[in-house]
Write a protein that holds these residues in place. Structure first.
Motif, PDB file in Angstrom:
ATOM      1  N   GLY A 142     -13.278   2.043  17.091  1.00 46.76           N
ATOM      2  CA  GLY A 142     -13.786   2.165  15.722  1.00 46.76           C
ATOM      3  C   GLY A 142     -14.179   3.604  15.416  1.00 46.76           C
ATOM      4  N   GLY A 162     -15.222  -3.564  10.529  1.00 42.63           N
ATOM      5  CA  GLY A 162     -15.852  -2.578  11.400  1.00 42.63           C
ATOM      6  C   GLY A 162     -17.026  -3.108  12.209  1.00 42.63           C
ATOM      7  N   ALA A 212     -17.010  -3.547  16.093  1.00 42.71           N
ATOM      8  CA  ALA A 212     -17.076  -2.443  17.061  1.00 42.71           C
ATOM      9  C   ALA A 212     -18.487  -2.343  17.646  1.00 42.71           C
ATOM     10  CB  ALA A 212     -16.702  -1.134  16.379  1.00 42.71           C
ATOM     11  N   GLY A 240     -20.767  -1.061  15.275  1.00 44.27           N
ATOM     12  CA  GLY A 240     -20.201  -1.497  14.001  1.00 44.27           C
ATOM     13  C   GLY A 240     -21.199  -1.672  12.878  1.00 44.27           C
ATOM     14  N   CYS A 299     -11.921  -1.463  12.303  1.00 38.51           N
ATOM     15  CA  CYS A 299     -11.779  -1.050  13.694  1.00 38.51           C
ATOM     16  C   CYS A 299     -10.563  -1.760  14.292  1.00 38.51           C
ATOM     17  CB  CYS A 299     -13.051  -1.375  14.474  1.00 38.51           C
ATOM     18  SG  CYS A 299     -13.371  -3.131  14.620  1.00 38.51           S
TER      19      CYS A 299
END
Ligand SMILES: C[S@@+](CC[C@H](N)C(=O)[O-])C[C@H]1O[C@@H](n2cnc3c(N)ncnc32)[C@H](O)[C@@H]1O
Length: 409
Positions: A68, A201, A204, A207, A221
């Motif tokens: 990511g 995302g 991650a 994240g 990601c």
């Protein structure tokens, strides 16, 4: 034994990917097989080797294998690049060009081509060698749809991408030791693979944005293995995650030999082509965008908005378009000129789409597409044509009202 069946797939690369994931703590990969999907035009997909019941965990992927924004910007390469970019451009740094996603694409490209080994290599090497998204398709195909809405979107996106390449070249010329000399050739590959495979995302490690506050915005990601799952419209999926892993929990019973699907999003063919490079036949989510323009006080044209006309079964011409035209909340009464104007707009679209259909058909050999991309464009154009025909019928039915004001229901 290899996890792959077909000679067409690069079995060594996928074996390396599975080996790397297993070494990092993945589970379940011995219970699946990677091979071409008959349902997805031969695109590589994931198939169950054993039976799974609803609620079973298909596989677990460790978060340390998820790539990511955090992994890119915390790398020495991208931190250094960021510093140089700030130094060179300061406040003039264009965030649309030097975007968070762009940093990730550069990082991906560099990790793939640099000679020394790195954590991501086995994954990046397993990705398709070409970017699948429509922006990366050959010009001879793209020019056939250049006047369509998709064609304009591609043109705009390519212009931004071109700026990104020029930016990278300028950094490269000033700091030749920072990036691999061939990096620009790989950015299109990274971009296409990122867009067509990204997950939200938050999966991650960082994240939720911890440590990434200065970068603002959210982005996707890359989740190895789960990004091998193909898309099925309307399919229910359940990805769960904890601190360490991302899990795919089966939402259906899956028989041995069946393909395991993901559901990327609810999207029209235009969106599917733009982001993933494929389209589905008879996509009920297709829309025809109509841009409404008006003149300001000085007579200059200005955009009022873009309105999405849907299939009749999904509502047809949106009420908001009538409202924007009439300036009235209540759109039950429309003036003939307004309906005529809309009809004219839709008919202009019809000319563009019919012309594009003819052009794409010129690529057929013995009436058949020689490339799956042509088939996808035909799905897209057919969808546009169907919505246009339905809208014309809808508008004509309003037009045939006897009053001097048309009734819209
Ligand atoms: C996340 S990847 C899935 C794995 C991919 N098939 C591969 O070869 O690595 C997304 C890509 O798979 C293909 N794909 C996914 N779902 C599809 C579908 N329903 N029909 C056709 N192609 C599909 C498209 O090329 C898309 O860009």
């Amino acid at each position: 034994m290899s996890c792959l069946q077909s000679e067409n797939i690069n079995s060594k690369k996928v074996d390396n990917l599975f080996k790397w994931l297993n070494e990092n703590g993945a589970t379940g990969l011995d219970q699946v097989e990677i091979k071409p999907s008959p349902e997805c035009n031969g695109s590589i997909g994931c198939f169950a080797k054993i039976e799974f019941k609803k609620g079973d965990i298909l596989a677990k992927i460790p978060k340390k294998c998820i790539l990511g924004l955090g992994q890119a910007v915390q790398s020495p390469l991208i931190s250094q690049l960021n510093e140089y970019a700030q130094q060179e451009y300061g406040k003039k740094l264009d965030k649309q060009v030097f975007s968070n996603e762009f940093m990730l694409w550069i990082y991906e490209g560099q990790c793939l081509i640099e000679e020394k080994d790195n954590h991501w290599k086995a994954y990046l090497e397993s990705l398709p060698s070409e970017s699948p998204i429509v922006c990366s398709w050959d010009e001879n195909i793209l020019q056939k749809i250049s006047k369509t809405n998709l064609g304009s979107a591609v043109e705009k996106e390519q212009a931004i991408f071109q700026k990104q390449i020029v930016f990278l070249q300028s950094i490269q010329s000033k700091y030749p030791d920072l990036l691999h000399p061939e990096i620009t050739k790989y950015i299109e590959w990274s971009k296409g693979n990122y867009l067509s495979r990204r997950f939200v995302g938050k999966l991650a490690i960082d994240g939720e944005g911890k440590g990434l506050e200065q970068y603002g915005g959210k982005m996707g990601c890359m989740v190895p293995f789960f990004d091998l799952l193909n898309h099925k419209n309307g399919h229910k999926v359940n990805f769960q995650h904890d601190e360490e892993y991302v899990l795919y929990v089966c939402e259906y019973d899956i028989k041995a030999g069946e393909e395991v699907f993901n559901n990327y999003c609810k999207a029209s063919n235009e969106e599917l082509l733009f982001t993933y490079g494929f389209a589905v036949e008879n996509n009920q989510l297709d829309v025809l965008p109509l841009k409404l323009m008006a003149c300001d006080k000085k007579g200059k044209p200005k955009e009022i908005g873009v309105f999405k006309v849907q299939r009749q079964s999904k509502g047809g011409i949106p009420k908001e378009l009538f409202q924007a035209m009439t300036g009235e909340e209540d759109t039950s009464q429309l003036y003939p000129e307004e309906v005529d104007m809309l009809l004219k707009m839709v008919k202009q679209k019809q000319i563009v789409i019919e012309d594009a259909i003819q052009q794409v058909q010129s690529l057929l050999v013995d009436g058949k597409p020689t490339d799956v991309k042509i088939e996808y464009l035909i799905h897209y154009l057919n969808g546009q044509q169907e919505i246009i025909t339905e809208s014309i019928t809808q508008l004509k039915s309003i037009q045939f009202e006897e009053d001097d004001q048309y009734e819209y229901h």
